[in-house]
Write a protein that holds these residues in place. Structure first.
Motif, PDB file in Angstrom:
ATOM      1  N   GLN B  30      24.000 -37.396  21.096  1.00  0.00           N
ATOM      2  CA  GLN B  30      23.298 -37.238  22.384  1.00  0.00           C
ATOM      3  C   GLN B  30      23.601 -35.888  23.024  1.00  0.00           C
ATOM      4  OE1 GLN B  30      24.873 -40.623  24.415  1.00  0.00           O
ATOM      5  NE2 GLN B  30      23.290 -42.038  23.677  1.00  0.00           N
ATOM      6  N   HIS B  31      24.786 -35.362  22.753  1.00  0.00           N
ATOM      7  CA  HIS B  31      25.192 -34.088  23.360  1.00  0.00           C
ATOM      8  C   HIS B  31      24.879 -32.879  22.472  1.00  0.00           C
ATOM      9  CE1 HIS B  31      27.326 -36.934  25.935  1.00  0.00           C
ATOM     10  NE2 HIS B  31      27.365 -35.968  26.831  1.00  0.00           N
ATOM     11  N   GLY B  32      24.268 -33.126  21.326  1.00  0.00           N
ATOM     12  CA  GLY B  32      23.974 -32.015  20.416  1.00  0.00           C
ATOM     13  C   GLY B  32      22.526 -31.583  20.436  1.00  0.00           C
ATOM     14  N   TYR B  37      12.382 -27.883  20.906  1.00  0.00           N
ATOM     15  CA  TYR B  37      12.116 -27.983  19.471  1.00  0.00           C
ATOM     16  C   TYR B  37      13.295 -27.485  18.627  1.00  0.00           C
ATOM     17  CZ  TYR B  37      11.440 -22.954  19.787  1.00  0.00           C
ATOM     18  OH  TYR B  37      11.643 -21.627  20.000  1.00  0.00           O
ATOM     19  N   HIS B  38      14.355 -26.943  19.283  1.00  0.00           N
ATOM     20  CA  HIS B  38      15.456 -26.360  18.523  1.00  0.00           C
ATOM     21  C   HIS B  38      16.255 -27.443  17.783  1.00  0.00           C
ATOM     22  CE1 HIS B  38      14.694 -22.425  20.184  1.00  0.00           C
ATOM     23  NE2 HIS B  38      14.652 -22.939  21.395  1.00  0.00           N
ATOM     24  N   THR B  39      16.697 -27.097  16.576  1.00  0.00           N
ATOM     25  CA  THR B  39      17.407 -28.042  15.711  1.00  0.00           C
ATOM     26  C   THR B  39      18.712 -28.512  16.355  1.00  0.00           C
ATOM     27  OG1 THR B  39      16.574 -26.686  13.913  1.00  0.00           O
ATOM     28  CG2 THR B  39      18.201 -28.377  13.333  1.00  0.00           C
ATOM     29  N   PRO B  40      18.938 -29.814  16.435  1.00  0.00           N
ATOM     30  CA  PRO B  40      20.180 -30.325  17.029  1.00  0.00           C
ATOM     31  C   PRO B  40      21.411 -30.006  16.183  1.00  0.00           C
ATOM     32  CG  PRO B  40      18.485 -32.030  16.973  1.00  0.00           C
ATOM     33  CD  PRO B  40      18.002 -30.902  16.106  1.00  0.00           C
ATOM     34  N   SER B  41      22.548 -29.997  16.844  1.00  0.00           N
ATOM     35  CA  SER B  41      23.840 -29.847  16.156  1.00  0.00           C
ATOM     36  C   SER B  41      24.917 -30.399  17.089  1.00  0.00           C
ATOM     37  CB  SER B  41      24.096 -28.366  15.847  1.00  0.00           C
ATOM     38  OG  SER B  41      25.409 -28.190  15.358  1.00  0.00           O
ATOM     39  N   ALA B  84      25.385 -27.504  19.974  1.00  0.00           N
ATOM     40  CA  ALA B  84      26.714 -27.046  19.542  1.00  0.00           C
ATOM     41  C   ALA B  84      26.664 -26.436  18.144  1.00  0.00           C
ATOM     42  CB  ALA B  84      27.699 -28.207  19.604  1.00  0.00           C
ATOM     43  N   TYR B  85      25.945 -25.330  18.006  1.00  0.00           N
ATOM     44  CA  TYR B  85      25.839 -24.699  16.682  1.00  0.00           C
ATOM     45  C   TYR B  85      27.191 -24.244  16.156  1.00  0.00           C
ATOM     46  CZ  TYR B  85      20.793 -24.817  17.270  1.00  0.00           C
ATOM     47  OH  TYR B  85      19.511 -25.244  17.442  1.00  0.00           O
ATOM     48  N   VAL B 421      19.318 -20.171  22.817  1.00  0.00           N
ATOM     49  CA  VAL B 421      19.205 -19.530  21.506  1.00  0.00           C
ATOM     50  C   VAL B 421      17.776 -19.046  21.264  1.00  0.00           C
ATOM     51  CG1 VAL B 421      21.111 -20.784  20.432  1.00  0.00           C
ATOM     52  CG2 VAL B 421      18.820 -21.778  20.377  1.00  0.00           C
ATOM     53  N   GLY B 422      16.800 -19.661  21.950  1.00  0.00           N
ATOM     54  CA  GLY B 422      15.392 -19.380  21.660  1.00  0.00           C
ATOM     55  C   GLY B 422      14.915 -18.002  22.067  1.00  0.00           C
ATOM     56  N   LYS B 423      15.501 -17.432  23.105  1.00  0.00           N
ATOM     57  CA  LYS B 423      15.018 -16.142  23.587  1.00  0.00           C
ATOM     58  C   LYS B 423      15.991 -15.003  23.295  1.00  0.00           C
ATOM     59  CE  LYS B 423      11.005 -17.452  25.190  1.00  0.00           C
ATOM     60  NZ  LYS B 423      10.667 -17.927  26.506  1.00  0.00           N
ATOM     61  N   MET B 424      17.023 -15.267  22.477  1.00  0.00           N
ATOM     62  CA  MET B 424      17.984 -14.205  22.168  1.00  0.00           C
ATOM     63  C   MET B 424      17.329 -13.051  21.429  1.00  0.00           C
ATOM     64  SD  MET B 424      21.581 -16.016  21.287  1.00  0.00           S
ATOM     65  CE  MET B 424      22.474 -14.485  21.109  1.00  0.00           C
ATOM     66  N   LYS B 425      16.377 -13.402  20.552  1.00  0.00           N
ATOM     67  CA  LYS B 425      15.763 -12.338  19.729  1.00  0.00           C
ATOM     68  C   LYS B 425      14.951 -11.346  20.559  1.00  0.00           C
ATOM     69  CE  LYS B 425      12.182 -15.650  18.458  1.00  0.00           C
ATOM     70  NZ  LYS B 425      11.555 -16.396  17.379  1.00  0.00           N
TER      71      LYS B 425
END
Lengths: 465, 465
Positions: B30-32, B37-41, B84-85, B421-425
């Motif tokens: 639940q916390h990952g 749409y970003h892949t959970p971890s 939590a990548y 993480v989505g807008k870092m690029k």
């Protein structure tokens, strides 16, 4: 002139035109002081760059020579921000004084740092726009951003930080960056705009500013409300704000300040504690606000409420308010001004002003109380003889008492004038361990401490001196 | 579980009560993830502290173990902020959910970070006050400050950054600092409030927030204005703002979004491009604003202008708007949402929305356009099958096109959702050399990079990986 200074001067002259570099004593002296009581100290050299690239070249050179850099606007700062206690190069921005772009549809304007607030407003008038921040002095916009200046309209329109959408900044390493963009909001990256605004030349030199402007309001009403007692005037302000009236300006002047105003500005206002008020809006809404305000001030024993009907009377009112600091200076030849500048939560304002008045009496000092009370920001303006150690000591004690009272109530030691050298001693008391965060930021962005050194934050090397 | 993680778990259990530390797989999962749409971890461990001191102890421990820390509110972020990548400890703030103090006279409220915006507003109602920032989700105020969230009322009341007067923050070294004070303005020291707001857990964990609140307006009018063409709706917004009407809310929904709204919210609104409008003020002023707005929308070919007369209809309107993202999710089972979030100068808004619509058609994608157009901030909401590489690739290309269009016009890649993480690029493209300033600040305040690592800014060690 010693050899290294002479080499620096030669290097600067190689970068800039002859007339852009000076060591003329009179000019150095003019750049070694501000409008405060702080002791002047001239820089070694003054330069007058014309572009960001020239500023960058000067900063890189200063960095190579490990020489301090002090950005300079109009010299109207009040806490010694521009005084060259560590000598070095003062960068005067008076040649960078162009309004570069008015984006009327975006309510934005792009200016060089040497543009003054009045110059900008003159330019904006034909677009039906105005720039809202109005400190007493006709300061440069670069200087106003550097100190996070505010003024009489901040209660409605916000302070300098609220107006800055983007800054072009020359960093300590000569890099030229932009701190923002032209969008109305952004969640992209750390907010550098707000970090650099108020950084007092200690993190970089501003070479371009994009600022928010507003449409000139459809309808404006100004008024003066005088009271027998200062307490009642303050209580009236608090009630107006708590009633949710979106007042555009609400300034307090005590009796002393009204006397000085009448002497200097050729007015004949009641010499009693007075509120200067202004309302902006559409006609119908504003009329309703004015009626509500009339009731509130009456409830607080207002003795005289005068509406300034025409433009001329309104302008005279605000000009008189803006000239108040100069009125005090004019009325006390040979003396210099020390202005306290605390800001407290609104609920603490009445107590703070009462305390200030009582401490002033206890110390047997003469001074006026005035300020932007809608923000909880008030000043006591003292005229002191800087050659009289007793007077200076009393003024310092008074300032400390005022600051301590504000800090105990979760206020701040400076609402709008900034830290400079005068408020450094309160930084640890106010910020606690957060001061170390500021020092780390300073160390990360200006590791050699060449940018306006020993202002705003002490660095570790200071302690090892 | 390896030895070092097992040691960390033991150490945490020595600090906190048993029920405050968990490695339960379901809770870790639940916390990952967030709502994107970003892949959970999943993290290694989730903790539930009850005080700043406990947070500080956890951070110190994480620092000793060189283990990442991720602050977690409701998990409603949209760019993978809480995923939590890098594994480590997620700090869930749900036990720190108290409204600590309402200072009605100062229009301030002090809350713990786990309080949600709706919870706060429920509490404030009895004081006649409200908290203005309203993202779609019922997010926590700590999370909203961390991402500099905004919402439908920001056009009048400002974004999260404008509301934060003070933060209590636990730094990477465990120090507990305050970033501000309770005064309405301050020029004392670097502005840490604005630096920490929007820092996405990468500079510290918020353990207390003092926020500005507003008086519930005397009078409120809401309306829906529908148009045949999207262009006309956008042009009407720009005209309303340029006329200086102090509108409190102005939201755009395209046809697709109106269809989803009617399906999900049991409404039967016109399924045409529509503006949801709201006006706050005193009765007389507001009536004048409404009359003026009627003329403006008529000039822009508004087909149908409906005023929501009573409270219930008004609440239904805004609830429908707030539920729109969930309406899309509900209408597309099995898919995940990708939301673009650029913000452009107002003068560029019409072009930007036209470009977005045309690119969507070119890529043969289905999505809705909506947003806080009064700020120049619009979203395109795409529902994508994350297991279909073609669909994901098209969505990525589309997002890049939208961002590039905005950046070329001095806009920003994210108006309110943040970087995560989505807008870092896009950070280097948007900020240029200013990104290095952000990296230096991150390195100075979190040298071991334990605070939400690899979010918002890359650090140098990332490049050496």
């Amino acid at each position: 002139m010693n050899a290294s200074k002479s080499k620096l001067l030669d290097d600067l002259k190689a970068l800039l035109k002859d007339e852009q570099v000076t060591v003329n004593e009179t000019i150095l002296e003019q750049h070694g002081k501000d409008e405060s009581y702080h002791t002047p100290s001239s820089p070694d050299i003054v330069v007058f760059p014309e572009s960001a690239e020239e500023v960058s070249a000067v900063v890189k050179l200063a960095s190579a020579h490990k020489t301090p850099i002090i950005p300079f606007g109009m010299g109207t700062s009040l806490e010694g921000h521009v005084i060259a206690y560590e000598k070095g190069i003062t960068i005067d921005f008076s040649l960078m004084n162009k309004v570069l772009e008015v984006r009327e549809k975006d309510f934005l304007v792009k200016v060089q740092p040497g543009v003054t607030r009045m110059q900008l407003n003159k330019d904006l008038k034909k677009y039906g726009l105005f720039f809202s921040v109005d400190p007493g002095a006709d300061a440069t916009l670069g200087g106003m951003a550097a100190t996070n200046a505010s003024g009489t309209t901040s209660v409605k329109y916000g302070v300098m930080r609220d107006q800055v959408r983007d800054l072009e900044v020359v960093l300590a390493n000569g890099d030229i960056i932009h701190t923002g963009n032209l969008a109305q909001k952004s969640s992209s990256g750390y907010n550098l705009n707000s970090l650099f605004v108020g950084s007092e030349g200690t993190l970089g030199c501003f070479t371009e500013l994009t600022l928010r402007v507003f449409g000139i309001p459809e309808h404006v009403v100004a008024a003066r409300a005088s009271f027998e007692r200062l307490d009642d005037a303050v209580a009236a302000v608090v009630s107006i704000l708590q009633a949710g009236i979106p007042i555009a300006r609400v300034e307090l002047l005590d009796e002393q300040s009204m006397v000085q105003t009448n002497l200097y500005s050729d007015t004949s206002y009641n010499e009693k504690p007075t509120l200067f008020l202004e309302f902006h809006g559409n006609e119908a809404g504003l009329n309703q606000d004015v009626e509500f305000t009339k009731e509130i001030v009456k409830d607080h024993h207002c003795e005289d409420l005068v509406f300034e009907k025409d433009n001329a009377a309104r302008n005279k009112l605000w000009e008189a308010r803006h000239n108040l600091a100069y009125a005090y200076i004019h009325g006390h030849p040979g003396k210099k001004q020390m202005v306290t500048d605390v800001c407290v939560p609104l609920s603490e304002l009445a107590g703070a002003i009462k305390h200030a008045r009582s401490q002033m009496e206890k110390l047997d000092m003469v001074g006026g109380i005035l300020g932007h009370v809608g923000d909880g920001n008030y000043h006591t303006l003292l005229m002191i003889d800087v050659n009289d150690p007793v007077e200076v000591e009393k003024a310092n004690i008074f300032n400390e008492q005022i600051v301590e009272y504000a800090l105990q109530r979760n206020g701040t030691c400076t609402g709008e004038h900034g830290v400079g050298v005068g408020k450094m001693k309160y930084q640890e008391r106010e910020h606690g361990q957060a001061l170390q965060v500021m020092e780390k930021i300073k160390a990360a962005l200006d590791p050699m401490e060449i940018l306006n050194p020993y202002k705003l934050v002490h660095m570790k090397k200071e302690e090892n001196k």
